[in-house]
Structures are given as C-alpha cells and as structure tokens.
Scaffold this active site. Structure first.
Site, short mmCIF file in Angstrom:
data_model
loop_
_atom_site.label_atom_id
_atom_site.label_comp_id
_atom_site.label_asym_id
_atom_site.label_seq_id
_atom_site.Cartn_x
_atom_site.Cartn_y
_atom_site.Cartn_z
N TYR A 144 0.83 -1.21 0.00
CA TYR A 144 0.00 0.00 0.00
C TYR A 144 0.86 1.26 0.00
CZ TYR A 144 -3.42 3.51 1.53
OH TYR A 144 -4.19 4.64 1.63
N ARG A 217 -12.11 13.11 1.28
CA ARG A 217 -13.07 12.24 1.99
C ARG A 217 -14.35 12.06 1.19
NH1 ARG A 217 -9.89 9.48 5.36
NH2 ARG A 217 -8.54 10.89 6.53
N GLU A 330 -14.33 -1.14 6.22
CA GLU A 330 -14.29 0.15 5.51
C GLU A 330 -15.60 0.28 4.74
OE1 GLU A 330 -10.50 1.32 3.76
OE2 GLU A 330 -11.55 1.96 1.95
C1 3EB Z 1 -8.32 5.93 5.45
O1 3EB Z 1 -9.22 6.71 5.81
C2 3EB Z 1 -8.71 4.52 5.17
O2 3EB Z 1 -5.61 5.17 -0.39
O3 3EB Z 1 -7.17 5.66 -1.81
C3 3EB Z 1 -9.73 5.04 2.40
C4 3EB Z 1 -10.04 5.58 1.16
C5 3EB Z 1 -8.45 4.59 2.64
C6 3EB Z 1 -9.07 5.67 0.16
C7 3EB Z 1 -6.79 5.36 -0.67
C8 3EB Z 1 -7.49 4.68 1.62
C9 3EB Z 1 -7.79 5.22 0.40
O4 3EB Z 1 -7.14 6.27 5.36
C10 3EB Z 1 -8.08 3.96 3.95
#
Ligand code: 3EB
Length: 346
Positions: A144, A217, A330
């Site tokens: 990641y 977000r 998630e």
């Molecule tokens: C977070 O809030 C959880 O790397 O594109 C959520 C949405 C998350 C998108 C991304 C990662 C991603 O960090 C993980």
C-alpha cells in the site's frame, strides 16, 4: 412549482445479473476473484475485481447514465462516456517494477481524460492485491505504501493539487493485480469535502507510509446546465479519528465509528462548511459498499449497518483486506442529491 422527475443522470445499482444491453451503461463491476481482464461485454465496460461478495450469488455494481453512452478501449483500459461522466477501468499485473508500472497505468488513464475531455477525476477505486503484504521493491513500506508513493508521484507530475484530488477507495484484492476504476467528469464544479473528525488523508504523518494517500473524503459534483441532480461520492471510510485507528480488534465499535464518520461527513453542518446547500443522513445514501476483512465479522457488521442505514440504501457486503492491518472494516457510498426545487418519485 416543483418539477417532477423520475431518475437522476447518474445511477449506481447492485444487481444479481449484468445488464443485457449496453444502453446507458457506463460500467459494470463484478465481485469475485478477479481472474478475467476488463472487457467490453455486450458493448459495456465489464471489470471483474478480486473482492468477493458475501452473497453466494455475487452481485454486480452497475453505473448507469440517463444519456447516450459511447464505449471503447484505450490500450488495456476499457471505458464508456456520456458527455458528463467518463467511466474507465483497467488493471496491472504486479511485477518487480511495481511503482513504475502503476505510474504508467495512471498516466495512460490521464491520457484518456485528456483525449476525451474529462478534466476532473471525481472518484477512483484502487483495488490492490496483497495490500498489506510485501512491496515489490526493497523499500521500507508495504504494498500500500508503495502504491501511495506511485500515486502521489503521478498526481504531482500531472500538477494535481489537494484541490483536484478525487474521492477514493484503497482496498485489498485477492489477486496479484492492482485494479483501478474511476469516474471523471466534464463538470467544472467539483467540490472536495473533508471530515472534521479526521485529518485530511494527504496530511497523514509519515509513519503510515513514505507518501500520504492522495484523496478527499468525498467529492460533490454539482448539478449544472440541464442536470437536475448533484452527485456525492463518499470515499472509503474507516475507524480513523484524526489519523489514528481507533477500536483495534473491536469490530462492533469500528463499524459504529465508521458510520459516525460518514454521518458527520454528509451532515448539513459539514456540507454547508464546504459551500454545499444540502443536508444528508445515512438514510439518504443510495448505494453503500461495506468491505469486511474477516468473514466471521460479516453478520455483526450487517446487523449494525442495516440498523443505521435506511430502507432506500442498497448495500453490498464484500470481503477485503483494509490498507492498515488494524482496520477491520471500511465503508463507501454514493448518492445523487436532487436540487431543492426538484420533487423526486421513486
Ligand atoms: C483511510 O481513511 C482509510 O488510499 O485511496 C480510504 C479511502 C483509505 C481511500 C486510498 C485509503 C484510500 O485512510 C483507507
């Protein structure tokens, strides 16, 4: 007088079967183990992802437009567009040069946006096989982290700032590919939304990886011209407050915190702070996808989500690793938001 209309311009549905014709279909994502490459199936983009549905039959996610749609291939990317949105999907096989391969895939996608004229990326899904596993190269991060680094470099190269980044999902896949699909738009009125309960992901401290994840977000694509609905794309959301994972090992509390994060994100207070005249609750979401890490948690998560979500929300529960080892769930969502002067009929 309110104008009465039946359907929004962009619709997301979870269905048992793929559509039988390409009319109005922007893209179809099927859940499973992702063995097949993307294709044009009956004329529409079909993209298998290595994220299995918990329903034995396996549903498909269908993105549909009320307008005429044109589809095609751009290298290995499959796409369809309707003049307002471009759907595009593709995948890369993991190899020793993972970062370079990922960058190239993203750059080819940007090429397509340039060529077809969809300058704003509203929403991206990144399904990264073995997301918490080892990186391809000898770098001090997991897969990641390596992905985030490649993505950040491409965005930088393209001149994208935090005002241009998409809503996103970054989730684990059960194969050895990174599969990407996204929606880009011609609308110039795309608003990036942050969550007061969380720091922006692009500001996460370095302990989570060498480059912070570049996503907003949520994104809100305003209704404009003859379109009567705005679209709200809610990023993958987890049990994170500030930048920290909370309720490690506790699936119930992680699920509740995640839902509270989304409720705050779409609240009237937060939307108004971003200049959006709308007020939403969890009951307003059209489509919700819930990624669950451990199959034994599915029933618990389903109970909590169905109690919190309303009857109009379509929900799928799928199995996937989350990008941090300590995250168990998630949740992402989509809803179209009718202009205040529109009366909708279901
Ligand atoms: C977070 O809030 C959880 O790397 O594109 C959520 C949405 C998350 C998108 C991304 C990662 C991603 O960090 C993980």
């Amino acid at each position: 007088m309110p104008v009465t209309t039946t359907l929004p311009d962009l619709i997301c549905r979870f269905q048992d079967d793929p559509p039988s014709t390409s009319n109005g279909v922007l893209g179809v994502i099927s859940h499973g183990y992702g063995s097949e490459p993307p294709s044009l199936h009956n004329g529409f983009p079909a993209l298998p992802i290595a994220v299995p549905d918990t329903a034995a039959t396996g549903r498909v996610e269908v993105w549909r437009s009320s307008r005429d749609v044109v589809s095609g291939f751009h290298d290995e990317l499959v796409y369809a567009h309707d003049g307002r949105y471009l759907f595009c999907g593709g995948r890369i096989r993991h190899d020793a040069a993972y970062a370079a391969t990922t960058k190239n895939a993203y750059l080819r996608a940007f090429e397509l946006l340039d060529r077809l004229g969809y300058p704003e990326i509203a929403r991206v899904w990144n399904i990264v096989g073995g997301i918490t596993g080892q990186a391809a190269e000898q770098v001090a991060t997991d897969r990641y982290g390596e992905f985030c680094q490649a993505r950040a470099q491409v965005f930088k190269q393209r001149g994208l700032t935090v005002k241009d980044i998409p809503a996103a999902t970054g989730i684990g896949g059960h194969d050895d590919h990174t599969t990407i699909y996204f929606l880009a738009t011609r609308s110039r009125e795309v608003i990036r939304i942050e969550n007061p309960r969380q720091i922006p992901a692009y500001e996460y401290p370095e302990r989570y990886g060498p480059e912070a994840p570049c996503f907003a977000r949520a994104t809100y694509v305003a209704a404009e011209g003859d379109s009567r609905f705005a679209d709200l794309f809610i990023s993958g959301t987890a049990s994170i407050l500030g930048h920290r994972t909370v309720h490690e090992g506790d699936i119930e509390r992680q699920t509740r915190t995640t839902l509270e994060n989304i409720a705050e994100l779409v609240s009237g207070k937060n939307l108004r702070n971003h200049g959006i005249d709308a007020e939403l609750t969890l009951h307003d979401l059209d489509c919700v996808k819930v990624y669950i890490k451990r199959p034994q948690d599915v029933e618990t998560v389903r109970q909590i989500c169905s109690a919190a979500l309303g009857p109009k929300s379509e929900v799928v529960y799928v199995i996937a690793d989350i990008c941090r080892e300590d995250l168990l769930v998630e949740i992402e969502g989509f809803t179209s938001v009718a202009r205040p002067d529109i009366e909708t009929v279901n």
